[in-house]
Design a protein around this motif. Structure first.
Motif, PDB file in Angstrom:
ATOM      1  N   UNK A   1      37.528  51.290  48.144  1.00 32.22           N
ATOM      2  CA  UNK A   1      36.499  51.434  47.104  1.00 32.22           C
ATOM      3  C   UNK A   1      36.603  50.376  46.014  1.00 32.22           C
ATOM      4  N   UNK A   2      37.806  50.151  45.502  1.00 27.95           N
ATOM      5  CA  UNK A   2      37.967  49.283  44.331  1.00 27.95           C
ATOM      6  C   UNK A   2      38.518  47.892  44.636  1.00 27.95           C
ATOM      7  N   UNK A   3      39.075  47.705  45.817  1.00 26.70           N
ATOM      8  CA  UNK A   3      39.690  46.426  46.160  1.00 26.70           C
ATOM      9  C   UNK A   3      38.766  45.230  46.234  1.00 26.70           C
ATOM     10  N   UNK A   4      37.570  45.350  46.841  1.00 28.82           N
ATOM     11  CA  UNK A   4      36.717  44.175  46.983  1.00 28.82           C
ATOM     12  C   UNK A   4      36.371  43.476  45.665  1.00 28.82           C
ATOM     13  N   UNK A   5      36.164  44.238  44.609  1.00 29.13           N
ATOM     14  CA  UNK A   5      35.823  43.597  43.328  1.00 29.13           C
ATOM     15  C   UNK A   5      36.996  42.794  42.765  1.00 29.13           C
ATOM     16  N   UNK A   6      38.175  43.025  43.313  1.00 28.81           N
ATOM     17  CA  UNK A   6      39.355  42.280  42.885  1.00 28.81           C
ATOM     18  C   UNK A   6      39.809  41.275  43.945  1.00 28.81           C
ATOM     19  N   UNK A   7      38.969  41.074  44.952  1.00 25.62           N
ATOM     20  CA  UNK A   7      39.270  40.100  45.996  1.00 25.62           C
ATOM     21  C   UNK A   7      40.315  40.543  47.005  1.00 25.62           C
ATOM     22  N   UNK A   8      40.559  41.853  47.092  1.00 23.38           N
ATOM     23  CA  UNK A   8      41.558  42.357  48.036  1.00 23.38           C
ATOM     24  C   UNK A   8      40.954  42.537  49.425  1.00 23.38           C
ATOM     25  N   UNK A   9      41.750  42.310  50.461  1.00 27.02           N
ATOM     26  CA  UNK A   9      41.244  42.519  51.822  1.00 27.02           C
ATOM     27  C   UNK A   9      41.132  44.003  52.156  1.00 27.02           C
ATOM     28  N   UNK A  10      40.423  44.289  53.216  1.00 28.21           N
ATOM     29  CA  UNK A  10      40.267  45.658  53.711  1.00 28.21           C
ATOM     30  C   UNK A  10      41.642  46.250  54.031  1.00 28.21           C
ATOM     31  N   UNK A  11      41.937  47.465  53.562  1.00 24.43           N
ATOM     32  CA  UNK A  11      43.232  48.085  53.860  1.00 24.43           C
ATOM     33  C   UNK A  11      43.215  48.844  55.187  1.00 24.43           C
ATOM     34  N   UNK A  12      44.381  49.049  55.720  1.00 25.12           N
ATOM     35  CA  UNK A  12      44.572  49.852  56.921  1.00 25.12           C
ATOM     36  C   UNK A  12      45.533  50.982  56.587  1.00 25.12           C
ATOM     37  N   UNK A  13      45.418  52.086  57.308  1.00 23.41           N
ATOM     38  CA  UNK A  13      46.339  53.202  57.137  1.00 23.41           C
ATOM     39  C   UNK A  13      46.411  53.990  58.431  1.00 23.41           C
TER      40      UNK A  13
END
Length: 106
Positions: free
Chosen positions: A15-27
């Motif tokens: 939800x919040x990662x893309x606006x901070x340039x983070x890649x898609x997470x996995x779990x």
């Protein structure tokens, strides 16, 4: 790449990662694991988010060192407070080999 120990951490990063340039997470937690395992060719650095006191996750990765802790900066205590953020140089085995061991339902 980012690997989160539970779906709550992964969902917040989604939800919040893309606006901070983070890649898609996995779990590998619960049904989050069904959405998409990491690509088989991914072998580079992995950022782990997990609860302290367990090597359940880190034992599957190499060259790991803690680089931060989760802190909401508002003093709101929750189950994610103080989770470890650990940077690892890579995986101990390929993602297809690791994925069954990283899946969990608790």
């Amino acid at each position: 790449m980012i690997f989160a120990e539970n779906y709550g951490e992964a969902g917040a990063l989604t939800r919040y990662g893309p606006r901070h340039g983070l890649p898609h997470p996995y779990s590998g937690h619960m049904s989050y694991a069904d959405w998409d395992p990491p690509p088989a060719a991914a072998d580079g650095p992995v950022l782990l988010v997990h609860q302290d006191g367990s090597d359940r996750v880190t034992r599957h990765f190499t060259g790991c060192r803690q680089v931060a802790r989760v802190d909401n900066r508002h003093g709101v205590d929750n189950e994610e407070s103080h989770a470890a953020v650990v940077l690892c140089t890579g995986t101990a085995r390929s993602w297809p080999e690791l994925w069954p061991a990283l899946r969990h339902f608790s």
